[in-house]
Design an enzyme around this catalytic site. Structure first.
Site, PDB file in Angstrom:
ATOM      1  N   ASP A 178       0.853  -1.204   0.000  1.00 22.77           N
ATOM      2  CA  ASP A 178       0.000   0.000   0.000  1.00 22.77           C
ATOM      3  C   ASP A 178       0.884   1.248   0.000  1.00 22.77           C
ATOM      4  O   ASP A 178       1.718   1.410   0.877  1.00 22.77           O
ATOM      5  CB  ASP A 178      -0.895  -0.041   1.245  1.00 22.77           C
ATOM      6  CG  ASP A 178      -2.093   0.895   1.152  1.00 22.77           C
ATOM      7  OD1 ASP A 178      -2.071   1.813   0.309  1.00 22.77           O
ATOM      8  OD2 ASP A 178      -3.035   0.706   1.942  1.00 22.77           O
ATOM      9  N   HIS A 218      -9.935  -0.971  -7.368  1.00 21.19           N
ATOM     10  CA  HIS A 218      -9.654   0.223  -6.548  1.00 21.19           C
ATOM     11  C   HIS A 218      -8.690   1.178  -7.246  1.00 21.19           C
ATOM     12  O   HIS A 218      -8.920   2.386  -7.264  1.00 21.19           O
ATOM     13  CB  HIS A 218      -9.106  -0.232  -5.185  1.00 21.19           C
ATOM     14  CG  HIS A 218      -8.790   0.876  -4.235  1.00 21.19           C
ATOM     15  ND1 HIS A 218      -9.763   1.630  -3.610  1.00 21.19           N
ATOM     16  CD2 HIS A 218      -7.596   1.357  -3.781  1.00 21.19           C
ATOM     17  CE1 HIS A 218      -9.185   2.520  -2.817  1.00 21.19           C
ATOM     18  NE2 HIS A 218      -7.869   2.389  -2.896  1.00 21.19           N
TER      19      HIS A 218
HETATM   20  C1  HEM Z   1      -4.134   2.886  -4.163  1.00 25.09           C
HETATM   21  C2  HEM Z   1      -5.610   0.103  -0.505  1.00 25.09           C
HETATM   22  C3  HEM Z   1      -8.755   3.544   0.847  1.00 25.09           C
HETATM   23  C4  HEM Z   1      -7.015   6.437  -2.604  1.00 25.09           C
HETATM   24  C5  HEM Z   1      -4.265   1.837  -3.298  1.00 25.09           C
HETATM   25  C6  HEM Z   1      -3.539   0.577  -3.385  1.00 25.09           C
HETATM   26  C7  HEM Z   1      -3.956  -0.180  -2.352  1.00 25.09           C
HETATM   27  C8  HEM Z   1      -4.944   0.555  -1.620  1.00 25.09           C
HETATM   28  C9  HEM Z   1      -3.483  -1.580  -2.000  1.00 25.09           C
HETATM   29  C10 HEM Z   1      -2.535   0.194  -4.482  1.00 25.09           C
HETATM   30  C11 HEM Z   1      -1.130   0.554  -4.135  1.00 25.09           C
HETATM   31  C12 HEM Z   1      -0.883   2.035  -4.084  1.00 25.09           C
HETATM   32  O1  HEM Z   1      -0.741   2.712  -5.107  1.00 25.09           O
HETATM   33  O2  HEM Z   1      -0.821   2.535  -2.958  1.00 25.09           O
HETATM   34  C13 HEM Z   1      -6.600   0.787   0.161  1.00 25.09           C
HETATM   35  C14 HEM Z   1      -7.333   0.273   1.302  1.00 25.09           C
HETATM   36  C15 HEM Z   1      -8.213   1.239   1.681  1.00 25.09           C
HETATM   37  C16 HEM Z   1      -8.041   2.365   0.778  1.00 25.09           C
HETATM   38  C17 HEM Z   1      -7.123  -1.094   1.913  1.00 25.09           C
HETATM   39  C18 HEM Z   1      -9.210   1.239   2.810  1.00 25.09           C
HETATM   40  C19 HEM Z   1      -9.122   0.457   3.873  1.00 25.09           C
HETATM   41  C20 HEM Z   1      -8.540   4.624   0.044  1.00 25.09           C
HETATM   42  C21 HEM Z   1      -9.244   5.887   0.153  1.00 25.09           C
HETATM   43  C22 HEM Z   1      -8.736   6.709  -0.810  1.00 25.09           C
HETATM   44  C23 HEM Z   1      -7.739   5.955  -1.544  1.00 25.09           C
HETATM   45  C24 HEM Z   1     -10.322   6.212   1.195  1.00 25.09           C
HETATM   46  C25 HEM Z   1      -9.084   8.137  -1.143  1.00 25.09           C
HETATM   47  C26 HEM Z   1     -10.294   8.642  -1.100  1.00 25.09           C
HETATM   48  C27 HEM Z   1      -6.085   5.723  -3.303  1.00 25.09           C
HETATM   49  C28 HEM Z   1      -5.336   6.278  -4.423  1.00 25.09           C
HETATM   50  C29 HEM Z   1      -4.516   5.238  -4.883  1.00 25.09           C
HETATM   51  C30 HEM Z   1      -4.766   4.092  -4.038  1.00 25.09           C
HETATM   52  C31 HEM Z   1      -5.423   7.708  -4.968  1.00 25.09           C
HETATM   53  C32 HEM Z   1      -3.548   5.307  -6.068  1.00 25.09           C
HETATM   54  C33 HEM Z   1      -4.282   4.947  -7.310  1.00 25.09           C
HETATM   55  C34 HEM Z   1      -3.379   4.990  -8.519  1.00 25.09           C
HETATM   56  O3  HEM Z   1      -2.727   3.995  -8.818  1.00 25.09           O
HETATM   57  O4  HEM Z   1      -3.309   6.023  -9.147  1.00 25.09           O
HETATM   58  N1  HEM Z   1      -5.120   1.788  -2.216  1.00 25.09           N
HETATM   59  N2  HEM Z   1      -7.052   2.041  -0.123  1.00 25.09           N
HETATM   60  N3  HEM Z   1      -7.656   4.697  -1.009  1.00 25.09           N
HETATM   61  N4  HEM Z   1      -5.730   4.418  -3.115  1.00 25.09           N
HETATM   62 FE1  HEM Z   1      -6.447   3.220  -1.664  1.00 25.09          FE
END
Ligand code: HEM
Length: 406
Positions: A215, A314
Site C-alpha cells: 500500500d 480500486h
Molecule cells: C491505491 C488500498 C482507501 C485512494 C491503493 C492501493 C492499495 C490501496 C493496496 C494500491 C497501491 C498504491 O498505489 O498505494 C486501500 C485500502 C483502503 C483504501 C485497503 C481502505 C481500507 C482509500 C481511500 C482513498 C484511496 C479512502 C481516497 C479517497 C487511493 C489512491 C490510490 C490508491 C489515490 C492510487 C491509485 C493509482 O494507482 O493512481 N489503495 N485504499 N484509497 N488508493 Fe487506496
C-alpha cells in the site's frame, strides 16, 4: 533525517557499531544509554513545512483530537501552540521538553525519527474568534454513501499526529503534549496506529496493510515535479484559490478510521482479492503486467478479452488520471483495537491523506470510490476529520500557527 550527536551520526553512516554518544543537549546526558542508529535518527522540527508529511512512515503513530476548554479564546490558543511547538522541537531533538517535570517514559531512547504534526479543525475558528480566517477548503466533507461515522470519534478543534519508530517515544511525546494542554484543551479522541518496523525486512519497499496488500506504491513522490503543488499550499498564497495567507506552506489532512471487514475478505481467493485492488498481492505489480513500479496500463485487455485491471478495481477508480489530476499523499497506518462482540477484528486503516486542497484531492476521489470501488463491500468508514495543517515554524522563535494567531 539527521542523527543526534556526532557519535550517533557516525553510527547512522556506518552500520558497524552503535553510537557511544548520548543525545546532544540532554539534560541528563551522563545517565543516558548510548543510542543506536535507529534511536539517534532525528527529523528537525523547524522548517517551511511541518514534519510527519513527507517523511517515510515511522513504525508507530498516535493521532489525537483535542477540544478547547470552554473559555479558551485566541490568546489561550496561541499560548498552547507556543508550548506545544517548544515541546515538539525539544522532543524531536531528543531533549527533555521545558515547562514540566518529565515522566521519564522515553529516558533511554533518542528521538527515533519523531515527528509532531499540528492541525486546526473548522470548529476552532469560531471559538478563537477567527471566523474571518476560516479557509474555504475546511468546509465540511460531504456525506459519502456508506459512511457509518461515529461523531464522538470524529472532528475536533485541534489535531495532533505523533509518529516515531519507537512506541515509548511516541507515548512520551503525546503524553507530554496532553499534559501541556491542561486548562486549555482536553482530549476528544485518540487512536493508535502501526506500520512495519525499520529493519523487519531487508528489502526497502512499500509497506503492507492488514489486507496483505502493498500500500502506497502510486503515491506522489517528493521528486515528482508536481509534488509540492499537490501536497502543499504554496509559499505565496493565491486568494483567488481561497488560500488564506496564514496557510502558506501548509497542507490539509483528511483523517478516516476505515475498518476492514477482514473475515469476509480473508475468505476471498487471492485471484479475487487481486481483482478488487487491480494489483498482485505478493509483488504489488499492476494486473496489466510488470513490477511494482510499472505504471498501470488501464486499457490493457486480458487473455479473456476483458480489462486486465477490472472496471471497478480500486486503483482504476482512485487513480488521479480519472479524477482530473486530483492527488493526495496517503500516509496511513494500520490499527488493531482488539475484537468486536461478534468476534470480528476491530482493525483496519487509519487513513491519513495530505493535500493542497481537499476539494480537488480527497473529496472527488472518495465520491467516486464510494459509488464504484470493488473494495467498498470490504471496508467501513467509521470516523472522519479534516484539519488545516499550517506551514512549519521556520525558526526556534516562532511556533506553528503563529501567522494565524499572533
Ligand atoms: C491505491 C488500498 C482507501 C485512494 C491503493 C492501493 C492499495 C490501496 C493496496 C494500491 C497501491 C498504491 O498505489 O498505494 C486501500 C485500502 C483502503 C483504501 C485497503 C481502505 C481500507 C482509500 C481511500 C482513498 C484511496 C479512502 C481516497 C479517497 C487511493 C489512491 C490510490 C490508491 C489515490 C492510487 C491509485 C493509482 O494507482 O493512481 N489503495 N485504499 N484509497 N488508493 Fe487506496
Amino acid at each position: 533525517g539527521l542523527a543526534v550527536g556526532a557519535g550517533a551520526l557516525a553510527a547512522t553512516n556506518s552500520s558497524a557499531s552503535p553510537a557511544a554518544t548520548p543525545a546532544a543537549g540532554s539534560g541528563d546526558a551522563g545517565a543516558r544509554t548510548p543510542l543506536t542508529a535507529l534511536g539517534a535518527n532525528a527529523h528537525p522540527f523547524h522548517g517551511a513545512h511541518q514534519g510527519g508529511i513527507v517523511e517515510p512512515a515511522q513504525a508507530r503513530m498516535l493521532s489525537t483530537a483535542f477540544d478547547l476548554t470552554p473559555g479558551t479564546a485566541r490568546p489561550g490558543l496561541a499560548s498552547l501552540m507556543k508550548r506545544w511547538s517548544a515541546a515538539a522541537a525539544a522532543l524531536a531533538a531528543g531533549r527533555t521538553p521545558p515547562g514540566l517535570s518529565d515522566d521519564g517514559s522515553a529516558l533511554d531512547a533518542g528521538p527515533s525519527s519523531l515527528t509532531v504534526t499540528f492541525g486546526f479543525g473548522a470548529s476552532v475558528f469560531a471559538k478563537a474568534g477567527l471566523t474571518a480566517q476560516l479557509p474555504a477548503a475546511l468546509a465540511p466533507l460531504p456525506a459519502f454513501p456508506e459512511d457509518k461515522l461515529d461523531r464522538r470519534r470524529s472532528d475536533g478543534d485541534l489535531w495532533v499526529q505523533v509518529c516515531a519508530d519507537d512506541g515509548l517515544v511516541a507515548f512520551h511525546a503525546m503524553r507530554t503534549l496532553q499534559r501541556l494542554a491542561a486548562g486549555a484543551a482536553t482530549v476528544r479522541w485518540q487512536m493508535s496506529g502501526f506500520s512495519r518496523s525499520p529493519g523487519a525486512t531487508a528489502r526497502p519497499r512499500t509497506g503492507r496493510n492488514l489486507m496483505g496488500q502493498i500500500d502506497g506504491t502510486n503515491n506522489p513522490k517528493p521528486t515528482d515535479p508536481t509534488f509540492d503543488a499537490r501536497v502543499f499550499v504554496p509559499a505565496k498564497t493565491d486568494p483567488a484559490k481561497d488560500q488564506p495567507a496564514w496557510m502558506a506552506g501548509g497542507s490539509y489532512a483528511v483523517f478516516r478510521r476505515i475498518r476492514m471487514l477482514l473475515d469476509p475478505w480473508d475468505l476471498q481467493s487471492t485471484d479475487r482479492q487481486e481483482r478488487v485492488i487491480g494489483r498482485h498481492k505478493a509483488s504489488g505489480a499492476p494486473l496489466s503486467g510488470g513490477t511494482e513500479s510499472t505504471p498501470a496500463d488501464l486499457g490493457k485487455l486480458g487473455p479473456d478479452g476483458g480489462l486486465a485491471i477490472p472496471g471497478d478495481a480500486h486503483i482504476r477508480v482512485a487513480t488521479p488520471d480519472a479524477n482530473q489530476g486530483a492527488a493526495m499523499l496517503r500516509r496511513g497506518y494500520s490499527y488493531h483495537d482488539g475484537f468486536r462482540p461478534d468476534g470480528a477484528p476491530d482493525a483496519g486503516l487509519l487513513f491519513v491523506a495530505f493535500q493542497a486542497d481537499p476539494r480537488t484531492g480527497f473529496v472527488p476521489v472518495q465520491l467516486k470510490l464510494s459509488r464504484a470501488d470493488a473494495l467498498s463491500v470490504f471496508i467501513s468508514h467509521e470516523s472522519s476529520g479534516l484539519y488545516a495543517v499550517p506551514g512549519g515554524a521556520a525558526d526556534p522563535d516562532g511556533y506553528v500557527g503563529q501567522a494565524l494567531l499572533e
